[in-house]
Design a protein around this motif. Sequence first.
Motif, PDB file in Angstrom:
ATOM      1  N   VAL A 100       0.892  -1.331  -0.096  1.00 19.32           N
ATOM      2  CA  VAL A 100      -0.166  -0.010   0.075  1.00 19.32           C
ATOM      3  C   VAL A 100       0.660   1.126  -0.220  1.00 19.32           C
ATOM      4  O   VAL A 100       1.950   1.226   0.658  1.00 19.32           O
ATOM      5  N   GLY A 101       0.644   2.299  -0.653  1.00 17.85           N
ATOM      6  CA  GLY A 101       1.335   3.461  -0.775  1.00 17.85           C
ATOM      7  C   GLY A 101       2.301   3.771  -1.942  1.00 17.85           C
ATOM      8  O   GLY A 101       2.120   2.911  -3.002  1.00 17.85           O
ATOM      9  N   GLU A 102       2.874   4.756  -1.913  1.00 15.33           N
ATOM     10  CA  GLU A 102       3.807   5.066  -2.748  1.00 15.33           C
ATOM     11  C   GLU A 102       5.312   5.373  -2.513  1.00 15.33           C
ATOM     12  O   GLU A 102       5.535   6.135  -1.192  1.00 15.33           O
ATOM     13  N   VAL A 103       6.251   5.041  -3.098  1.00 13.69           N
ATOM     14  CA  VAL A 103       7.767   5.378  -2.873  1.00 13.69           C
ATOM     15  C   VAL A 103       8.275   6.373  -4.055  1.00 13.69           C
ATOM     16  O   VAL A 103       7.773   6.246  -5.014  1.00 13.69           O
ATOM     17  N   GLU A 104       9.400   6.910  -3.707  1.00 13.13           N
ATOM     18  CA  GLU A 104       9.960   7.723  -4.648  1.00 13.13           C
ATOM     19  C   GLU A 104      11.631   7.418  -4.609  1.00 13.13           C
ATOM     20  O   GLU A 104      12.073   7.085  -3.469  1.00 13.13           O
ATOM     21  N   ILE A 105      12.264   7.331  -5.870  1.00 16.64           N
ATOM     22  CA  ILE A 105      13.577   7.041  -6.005  1.00 16.64           C
ATOM     23  C   ILE A 105      14.303   8.400  -5.948  1.00 16.64           C
ATOM     24  O   ILE A 105      13.935   9.015  -6.930  1.00 16.64           O
ATOM     25  N   VAL A 106      15.250   8.717  -5.265  1.00 12.56           N
ATOM     26  CA  VAL A 106      15.804   9.835  -5.097  1.00 12.56           C
ATOM     27  C   VAL A 106      17.370   9.716  -5.457  1.00 12.56           C
ATOM     28  O   VAL A 106      18.074   8.952  -4.781  1.00 12.56           O
ATOM     29  N   GLU A 107      17.770  10.722  -6.426  1.00  6.70           N
ATOM     30  CA  GLU A 107      19.218  10.838  -6.580  1.00  6.70           C
ATOM     31  C   GLU A 107      19.948  12.060  -6.053  1.00  6.70           C
ATOM     32  O   GLU A 107      19.138  13.111  -5.861  1.00  6.70           O
ATOM     33  N   GLY A 108      21.158  12.050  -5.695  1.00  3.80           N
ATOM     34  CA  GLY A 108      21.546  13.318  -5.099  1.00  3.80           C
ATOM     35  C   GLY A 108      21.471  13.210  -3.622  1.00  3.80           C
ATOM     36  O   GLY A 108      20.975  12.637  -2.912  1.00  3.80           O
ATOM     37  N   GLU A 109      21.833  14.551  -2.886  1.00  2.00           N
ATOM     38  CA  GLU A 109      21.701  14.580  -1.293  1.00  2.00           C
ATOM     39  C   GLU A 109      20.489  15.483  -1.041  1.00  2.00           C
ATOM     40  O   GLU A 109      20.016  16.421  -1.555  1.00  2.00           O
ATOM     41  N   PRO A 110      19.681  14.984   0.163  1.00  2.00           N
ATOM     42  CA  PRO A 110      18.626  15.884   0.415  1.00  2.00           C
ATOM     43  C   PRO A 110      19.061  17.286   0.650  1.00  2.00           C
ATOM     44  O   PRO A 110      20.033  17.569   1.312  1.00  2.00           O
ATOM     45  N   GLY A 111      18.227  18.449  -0.105  1.00  2.00           N
ATOM     46  CA  GLY A 111      18.944  19.958   0.178  1.00  2.00           C
ATOM     47  C   GLY A 111      19.928  20.216  -0.624  1.00  2.00           C
ATOM     48  O   GLY A 111      20.098  21.376  -0.520  1.00  2.00           O
ATOM     49  N   LYS A 112      20.610  19.381  -1.288  1.00  2.00           N
ATOM     50  CA  LYS A 112      21.623  19.645  -2.248  1.00  2.00           C
ATOM     51  C   LYS A 112      21.310  19.161  -3.358  1.00  2.00           C
ATOM     52  O   LYS A 112      22.099  18.484  -4.250  1.00  2.00           O
ATOM     53  N   GLY A 113      20.326  19.566  -4.158  1.00  2.00           N
ATOM     54  CA  GLY A 113      20.110  19.457  -5.625  1.00  2.00           C
ATOM     55  C   GLY A 113      19.393  17.901  -5.872  1.00  2.00           C
ATOM     56  O   GLY A 113      19.892  17.376  -6.741  1.00  2.00           O
TER      57      GLY A 113
END
Length: 190
Positions: A100-113
């Motif tokens: 249930v729900g949704e996830v996201e795949i993130v490149e880079g560093e949080p708060g830094k692009g």
Amino acid sequence: MELVKTIQTVLDDYRDKIILLLQGLTVLAALMTIALMIQVGPLTLFAFMTVAQGLLLLSIVVCMIMLVTQRKAVQEERYGPGQVIFNKGDKGDRLYVIVVGEVEIVEGEPGKGERIIGKLGAGETFGEWELITNSPRMAMVRSRSGVTLMSMDREGFDALFAHLPPIRKMFEKLIEERAESQRKARGSAR
């Protein structure tokens, strides 16, 4: 998830009977194979190709389910919105299935692009690449909403991957599709 807990409870309650049933199915399949070797004919060939192989496959699948659930290789995990499931560089030790729900795949560093390179929803999987290649996590994954996941450890995944060719083919195809979509996403971002 309740389904996994139910399966574990049934397997715990009926483990001895299930093992006896699996042994019986295997013996029956072996006897059918011997009958085919003694008398080759259309009926015995049909019986071997359908029933005997089906019994063996059923025995293998149930045995794998028993092994995986007995070790508690499959676990339910819950995350609130915005929680990190794993970070880039973490050890790739589990496969995840979104219930249930949704996830996201993130490149880079949080708060830094940081850049979201993908979103996955119910029924989709992630984390398989690192299990297959024995490499660290390639990106951060975090929940977009409240999310319920089923996760499987490396040993459980390896057992399924090694002994069930359709599972292996499914994940190989999934990896190819994801690699292609990432190449396209990176190409369009330039």
